[in-house]
Motif scaffolding. Structure first.
Motif, PDB file in Angstrom:
ATOM      1  N   LEU A   7       0.833  -1.206   0.000  1.00  0.00           N
ATOM      2  CA  LEU A   7       0.000   0.000   0.000  1.00  0.00           C
ATOM      3  C   LEU A   7       0.867   1.256   0.000  1.00  0.00           C
ATOM      4  N   PHE A   8       1.864   1.278   0.873  1.00  0.00           N
ATOM      5  CA  PHE A   8       2.687   2.481   0.976  1.00  0.00           C
ATOM      6  C   PHE A   8       3.558   2.702  -0.260  1.00  0.00           C
ATOM      7  N   TYR A   9       3.909   1.598  -0.943  1.00  0.00           N
ATOM      8  CA  TYR A   9       4.688   1.758  -2.174  1.00  0.00           C
ATOM      9  C   TYR A   9       3.834   2.297  -3.317  1.00  0.00           C
ATOM     10  N   TYR A  10       2.641   1.705  -3.473  1.00  0.00           N
ATOM     11  CA  TYR A  10       1.939   1.922  -4.743  1.00  0.00           C
ATOM     12  C   TYR A  10       0.597   2.639  -4.638  1.00  0.00           C
ATOM     13  N   ILE A  11      -0.005   2.675  -3.474  1.00  0.00           N
ATOM     14  CA  ILE A  11      -1.345   3.254  -3.401  1.00  0.00           C
ATOM     15  C   ILE A  11      -1.352   4.621  -2.701  1.00  0.00           C
ATOM     16  N   THR A  12      -0.868   4.616  -1.452  1.00  0.00           N
ATOM     17  CA  THR A  12      -0.965   5.862  -0.687  1.00  0.00           C
ATOM     18  C   THR A  12      -0.177   7.044  -1.267  1.00  0.00           C
ATOM     19  N   PHE A 157       8.973  15.297  16.287  1.00  0.00           N
ATOM     20  CA  PHE A 157       9.317  13.871  16.261  1.00  0.00           C
ATOM     21  C   PHE A 157       9.201  13.306  14.848  1.00  0.00           C
ATOM     22  N   LEU A 158       8.180  13.728  14.142  1.00  0.00           N
ATOM     23  CA  LEU A 158       7.995  13.230  12.780  1.00  0.00           C
ATOM     24  C   LEU A 158       9.193  13.614  11.915  1.00  0.00           C
ATOM     25  N   GLY A 166      16.334   8.539   6.934  1.00  0.00           N
ATOM     26  CA  GLY A 166      17.148   8.998   5.808  1.00  0.00           C
ATOM     27  C   GLY A 166      18.621   8.731   6.061  1.00  0.00           C
ATOM     28  N   PHE A 167      19.069   9.050   7.272  1.00  0.00           N
ATOM     29  CA  PHE A 167      20.466   8.776   7.637  1.00  0.00           C
ATOM     30  C   PHE A 167      20.784   7.287   7.495  1.00  0.00           C
ATOM     31  N   TYR A 205      10.087   2.832   5.324  1.00  0.00           N
ATOM     32  CA  TYR A 205       9.744   3.655   6.486  1.00  0.00           C
ATOM     33  C   TYR A 205       9.886   5.144   6.154  1.00  0.00           C
ATOM     34  N   HIS A 206      11.026   5.461   5.549  1.00  0.00           N
ATOM     35  CA  HIS A 206      11.279   6.853   5.161  1.00  0.00           C
ATOM     36  C   HIS A 206      10.152   7.360   4.265  1.00  0.00           C
ATOM     37  N   PHE A 207       9.843   6.569   3.268  1.00  0.00           N
ATOM     38  CA  PHE A 207       8.830   6.940   2.286  1.00  0.00           C
ATOM     39  C   PHE A 207       7.462   7.095   2.953  1.00  0.00           C
TER      40      PHE A 207
END
Ligand code: HEM
Ligand code: SF4
Ligand code: SF4
Lengths: 237, 416
Positions: A7-12, A157-158, A166-167, A205-207
């Motif tokens: 979902l996080f890769y392709y939909i959201t 925090f976000l 990212g690091f 996670y980063h994405f």
């Protein structure tokens, strides 16, 4: 887990982009709908002429010179953090396309490009992250705690989470930019491509957190990015 | 609960575009905390500029019906008696000096929220009603002007006679003079007329004295409809007489209405009529050589207090300094000064509300420290509110200084 990642890769991502721009549009509309005031709310001294005032507001937005005058620690924290953010945003152009022109000009090969990115990216990351901890500490102690709401902590925090993931990619893996190009171009043209593998698990996670930031942006105080310029112009009307 | 619901409704209606920017843009960074002279003595969060607005935001955006999680997340709090009490303090214990707007990286203007908040609170009877009553009197003065005019003219005549004896035998105080160039609008009492009349006489100015006074207390309580009506009398007088210039006296908030509000209120009606403060006029006279003063008339150490409404809210910084330097030898700046000057603590109409005296004295502490650091014996300023507050501070803190007006100094140093 697979499903969530999918979902996080392709939909959201589509939802995130839509909410980001749609939300900003909505906020602009809400501002526009409010009745303007007929009085001049200027602060003095102010520069002469419309162009002069616009220029002055722009210079202030990019240098925060007004803040520098009254609160140096906060200026250092805020300015360095935003500078790091700006550099990072510029650096992220490489995820979608590349500075081909620059590399041609410098006649740099892939290894040199990578090394440059590694050094510049790490520096920008540090400029961004370290002040975030300072801004967080400020909220815990001293009178700023009266002003702090859960929203403020959440945002800090976000941003810190986004920076740390990212690091992780920057320091613990070697990201192949070609993979990213393929993936993002696939998203943009609705022809889905495999997710990058060179980045390890940190990427998803980063994405995902960046998408959360994008969805949240229009409904948070991050609207100061746009509204700040408007309110500055009110004070120069 | 009835009062509260009404209050919330009224306040919601007063959220203008700049206030919506404030709501949405404020990052709660706290840069404005150091700006406020109220917070500087009290350390009370209700005196933090951004917090004052957050309190109002609670009322307009919260509401006890809203989701509890949302309320916690955005710190909207509960709407109860305590919330109103805190709001009352936040809205009235403010001088509208806008120092916080100078400190804010986005120039967010807390005083704008105060104005909206005060108006809404007073509608429910919360706040010092004295200020509003003076405002009402200024509005009704225009309606009864024909009844009090003769008495006023008589007073002016006797003042004129006195000045002819003391100052210059051909001095005149024209009233209702058609075709005069300048309409000078005084304050209540002769202290704002005497020095102006002397200077106008020396400059050979073609002027006329207004039947009205420049002060506008409705503005202090955010009642813009009445504020406009009080100002309308002056605009009508100016048009009736056909003057070219409306000149306001040494009064901060009145000058702010003249500079910042008249155009929005009266639009084309006042097109072609220049609007100035008397300091600007007198500085011009001096620079054009229309008046001459005796340099070094005063050798006491003196300082100048920038009234908020003339300085950062009106852009008059250099004229008073030019005038003071032309007659005094030992001029000392306060630090900080100009747009960063500390407010005296008496603005926003607070000097007119007896119940605010104690708070005023505490809010003036920063000013007192500033004055003491200069070692000045005279504190010169150009605002009626500031003068009253400074006199009170002088007495309260035993400062042993004298409070003077800029144009008093000039008038006393005139060379005819
Ligand atoms: C034109 C663009 C921008 C301007 C002029 C600007 C300016 C400012 C200023 C003056 C502050 C307050 C003082 C400080 O902490 O330094 C601030 C705070 C902040 N800005 Fe920005 N900003 C901009 C864009 C952004 C963007 C794009 C983001 C993030 C995505 C961001 C995130 C933040 C955060 C999180 C804070 C709050 C820090 C805290 O909680 O103490 N800003 N910004
Ligand atoms: S300085 Fe401005 S942005 Fe910062 S807390 Fe105060 S009002 Fe908000
Ligand atoms: S306008 Fe002046 S008194 Fe009011 S909150 Fe701002 S600094 Fe304080």
């Amino acid at each position: 887990m697979e499903v969530v990642a999918f979902l996080f890769y392709y939909i959201t991502p589509y939802i995130a982009v839509a909410v980001f721009f749609g939300g900003i549009g909505y906020r602009l509309y809400r501002w526009w709908k409010r009745p303007p005031v007929t009085s001049h709310l200027s602060l003095y001294p102010r520069p002469r002429g419309r162009a002069g005032r616009l220029l002055d507001a722009l210079v202030d937005v990019f240098t925060l010179k007004g803040l520098l005058r009254v609160n140096k620690p906060l200026w250092i924290g805020g300015f360095v953090m935003h500078l790091g953010l700006l550099l990072i945003l510029i650096g992220h152009i490489r995820a979608f396309t590349d500075f081909y022109f620059l590399w041609d000009l410098l006649q740099w090969g892939e290894e040199q490009q990578h090394q440059f990115s590694a050094v510049a990216g790490t520096i920008a990351g540090i400029l961004f992250t370290v002040p975030l901890f300072y801004l967080l500490a400020r909220r815990w102690s001293g009178p700023v705690k009266w002003l702090s709401t859960p929203e403020d902590y959440f945002l800090l925090f976000l941003l810190i989470t986004i920076a740390l993931t990212g690091f992780h990619m920057r320091l613990l893996t070697r990201v192949a930019v070609d993979e990213l190009h393929t993936f993002f171009r696939g998203l943009a043209t609705f022809q889905w491509q495999p997710a990058p593998t060179s980045t390890g698990t940190a990427f998803i996670y980063h994405f995902a957190f960046v998408q959360i930031l994008m969805v949240y942006f229009p409904f948070s105080k991050l609207m100061h990015t746009i509204g700040g310029m408007f309110s500055k112009m009110v004070a120069r009307s | 609960m009835g009062v509260l619901t009404q209050l919330v409704q009224n306040l919601r209606q007063r959220i203008s575009r700049p206030l919506q920017y404030y709501y949405d843009v404020c990052v709660r960074c706290g840069a404005c905390i150091d700006a406020c002279h109220f917070y500087s003595y009290s350390r009370d969060p209700a005196h933090i500029p951004a917090y004052r607005v957050m309190l109002a935001k609670r009322l307009t955006q919260g509401g006890n019906g809203s989701n509890e999680l949302v309320r916690w997340y955005r710190d909207l709090g509960m709407l109860d008696g305590r919330a109103v009490e805190e709001l009352e303090k936040a809205m009235w214990e403010c001088t509208g000096c806008r120092r916080c707007a100078v400190f804010c990286p986005f120039d967010l203007d807390t005083a704008l929220m105060i104005s909206a908040g005060r108006y809404t609170l007073l509608q429910e009877g919360i706040g010092p009603e004295m200020i509003a009553e003076i405002g009402n009197a200024e509005v009704s003065k225009g309606e009864i002007i024909d009844m009090i005019k003769d008495f006023y003219l008589e007073q002016v005549k006797s003042l004129e006679a006195r000045l002819q004896e003391e100052f210059a035998s051909d001095l005149q105080i024209p009233v209702e003079k058609e075709g005069a160039r300048v309409l000078y609008v005084p304050l209540v009492g002769e202290h704002a007329i005497v020095p102006a009349a002397k200077i106008f006489h020396a400059a050979g100015e073609d002027w006329t004295l207004s039947l009205f006074t420049a002060t506008n207390h409705s503005y202090f309580v955010g009642d813009m409809a009445k504020a406009k009506q009080a100002a309308r009398w002056i605009v009508e007088e100016a048009k009736r007489l056909g003057v070219k210039v409306i000149a306001y006296p040494e009064c901060g908030h009145a000058t702010r209405t003249l500079f910042s509000f008249f155009e929005g209120w009266f639009g084309d009606e006042i097109a072609g009529i220049e609007r100035v403060n008397i300091l600007q006029l007198v500085a011009d006279y001096l620079q054009e050589g229309r008046i001459r003063v005796q340099p070094g008339t005063f050798d006491v150490p003196l300082t100048y207090h920038d009234p908020c409404n003339l300085g950062r809210n009106g852009g008059i910084f250099e004229e008073p300094r030019l005038l003071i330097r032309s007659v005094a030898t030992d001029f000392r700046e306060l630090t900080p000064n100009r747009e960063l000057n500390w407010c005296c603590g008496g603005g926003g109409g607070l000097v007119a509300a007896p119940e605010m005296k104690e708070v005023r004295m505490k809010a003036g502490r920063k000013k007192v420290e500033q004055i003491q650091r200069t070692g000045a014996k005279w504190v010169v300023t150009a605002c009626e509110n500031c003068k009253a507050q400074l006199r009170d501070l002088n007495e309260h803190y035993k400062l042993d200084v004298e409070i003077k007006g800029v144009i008093d100094l000039v008038a006393d140093a005139l060379v005819l």
